[in-house]
Design a protein around this motif. Structure first.
Motif, PDB file in Angstrom:
ATOM      1  N   GLU A  57       0.805  -1.245  -0.002  1.00  0.00           N
ATOM      2  CA  GLU A  57      -0.069   0.052   0.079  1.00  0.00           C
ATOM      3  C   GLU A  57       0.925   1.161   0.038  1.00  0.00           C
ATOM      4  OE1 GLU A  57      -1.956  -0.682   3.547  1.00  0.00           O
ATOM      5  OE2 GLU A  57      -3.574  -1.905   2.896  1.00  0.00           O
ATOM      6  N   ASN A  58       0.403   2.296  -0.699  1.00  0.00           N
ATOM      7  CA  ASN A  58       1.051   3.553  -0.420  1.00  0.00           C
ATOM      8  C   ASN A  58       1.223   4.097   0.853  1.00  0.00           C
ATOM      9  OD1 ASN A  58       2.321   3.503  -3.467  1.00  0.00           O
ATOM     10  ND2 ASN A  58       0.207   4.379  -4.046  1.00  0.00           N
ATOM     11  N   GLU A  59       2.333   4.695   1.165  1.00  0.00           N
ATOM     12  CA  GLU A  59       2.201   5.493   2.582  1.00  0.00           C
ATOM     13  C   GLU A  59       3.236   6.690   2.041  1.00  0.00           C
ATOM     14  OE1 GLU A  59       3.472   3.158   6.381  1.00  0.00           O
ATOM     15  OE2 GLU A  59       5.129   3.367   5.400  1.00  0.00           O
ATOM     16  N   ASP A  60       2.669   7.615   2.739  1.00  0.00           N
ATOM     17  CA  ASP A  60       3.181   9.009   2.611  1.00  0.00           C
ATOM     18  C   ASP A  60       4.700   8.700   3.443  1.00  0.00           C
ATOM     19  OD1 ASP A  60       1.423  10.321   1.185  1.00  0.00           O
ATOM     20  OD2 ASP A  60       0.617  11.555   2.904  1.00  0.00           O
ATOM     21  N   VAL A  61       5.650   9.592   2.906  1.00  0.00           N
ATOM     22  CA  VAL A  61       7.063   9.480   3.405  1.00  0.00           C
ATOM     23  C   VAL A  61       7.042  10.720   4.294  1.00  0.00           C
ATOM     24  CG1 VAL A  61       9.419   9.764   3.014  1.00  0.00           C
ATOM     25  CG2 VAL A  61       8.293   8.267   1.517  1.00  0.00           C
ATOM     26  N   ALA A  62       6.364  11.852   3.663  1.00  0.00           N
ATOM     27  CA  ALA A  62       6.639  13.276   4.342  1.00  0.00           C
ATOM     28  C   ALA A  62       5.317  13.931   4.093  1.00  0.00           C
ATOM     29  CB  ALA A  62       7.660  14.080   4.241  1.00  0.00           C
ATOM     30  N   HIS A  63       4.624  14.612   5.099  1.00  0.00           N
ATOM     31  CA  HIS A  63       3.383  15.125   4.818  1.00  0.00           C
ATOM     32  C   HIS A  63       3.091  16.229   5.703  1.00  0.00           C
ATOM     33  CE1 HIS A  63       1.214  12.803   7.753  1.00  0.00           C
ATOM     34  NE2 HIS A  63       2.046  11.886   7.544  1.00  0.00           N
ATOM     35  N   PRO A  64       2.228  17.295   5.588  1.00  0.00           N
ATOM     36  CA  PRO A  64       1.807  18.244   6.629  1.00  0.00           C
ATOM     37  C   PRO A  64       1.060  17.496   7.714  1.00  0.00           C
ATOM     38  CG  PRO A  64       1.215  18.958   4.413  1.00  0.00           C
ATOM     39  CD  PRO A  64       1.679  17.479   4.273  1.00  0.00           C
ATOM     40  N   LEU A  65       1.018  18.248   8.760  1.00  0.00           N
ATOM     41  CA  LEU A  65       0.291  17.474  10.007  1.00  0.00           C
ATOM     42  C   LEU A  65      -0.786  18.346  10.157  1.00  0.00           C
ATOM     43  CD1 LEU A  65       3.185  16.579  12.330  1.00  0.00           C
ATOM     44  CD2 LEU A  65       2.092  15.073  10.873  1.00  0.00           C
ATOM     45  N   ASN A  66      -1.033  19.632   9.542  1.00  0.00           N
ATOM     46  CA  ASN A  66      -2.232  20.183   9.861  1.00  0.00           C
ATOM     47  C   ASN A  66      -2.619  21.064   8.732  1.00  0.00           C
ATOM     48  OD1 ASN A  66      -0.908  23.010   9.871  1.00  0.00           O
ATOM     49  ND2 ASN A  66      -0.164  22.338  11.977  1.00  0.00           N
ATOM     50  N   ALA A  67      -3.947  21.546   8.676  1.00  0.00           N
ATOM     51  CA  ALA A  67      -4.506  22.217   7.466  1.00  0.00           C
ATOM     52  C   ALA A  67      -3.549  23.442   6.882  1.00  0.00           C
ATOM     53  CB  ALA A  67      -5.970  22.622   7.902  1.00  0.00           C
ATOM     54  N   GLU A  68      -3.215  24.369   8.190  1.00  0.00           N
ATOM     55  CA  GLU A  68      -2.406  25.322   7.765  1.00  0.00           C
ATOM     56  C   GLU A  68      -1.272  25.291   7.064  1.00  0.00           C
ATOM     57  OE1 GLU A  68      -0.140  28.752  10.451  1.00  0.00           O
ATOM     58  OE2 GLU A  68      -1.463  27.389  11.601  1.00  0.00           O
TER      59      GLU A  68
END
Length: 85
Positions: A57-68
């Motif tokens: 399954e695809n898994e994010d390596v890095a991503h924002p933790l909040n909407a801002e």
């Protein structure tokens, strides 16, 4: 945290949902490569770098933790995308 650099490489191809790939630098000291710019349902969106996990399954390596933070990335990347040739 501040986005200090954004570069975008536009991708051209008929019937391709992927419109470009971006690289973002944070605070002149941390680089995130492989952010995909995708068009879905006539709307542009970002897909963060990902890899396949053990379950295939695809898994994010890095991503924002909040909407801002996500909005900050979208604003910076889409602004550079609109300037790129």
């Amino acid at each position: 945290m501040k986005i200090t650099s954004v570069s975008v490489h536009k991708v051209t191809g008929e019937n391709s949902r992927m419109k470009g790939i971006a690289t973002v630098v944070l605070d002149d000291c941390f680089k995130i490569k492989g952010i995909r710019i995708i068009e879905k349902d006539d709307k542009m969106m970002l897909a963060m770098p990902s890899r396949k996990n053990r379950n295939n399954e695809n898994e994010d390596v890095a991503h924002p933790l909040n909407a801002e933070t996500r909005q900050m990335f979208e604003d910076a990347v889409f602004a550079e995308y609109n300037k790129a040739e």
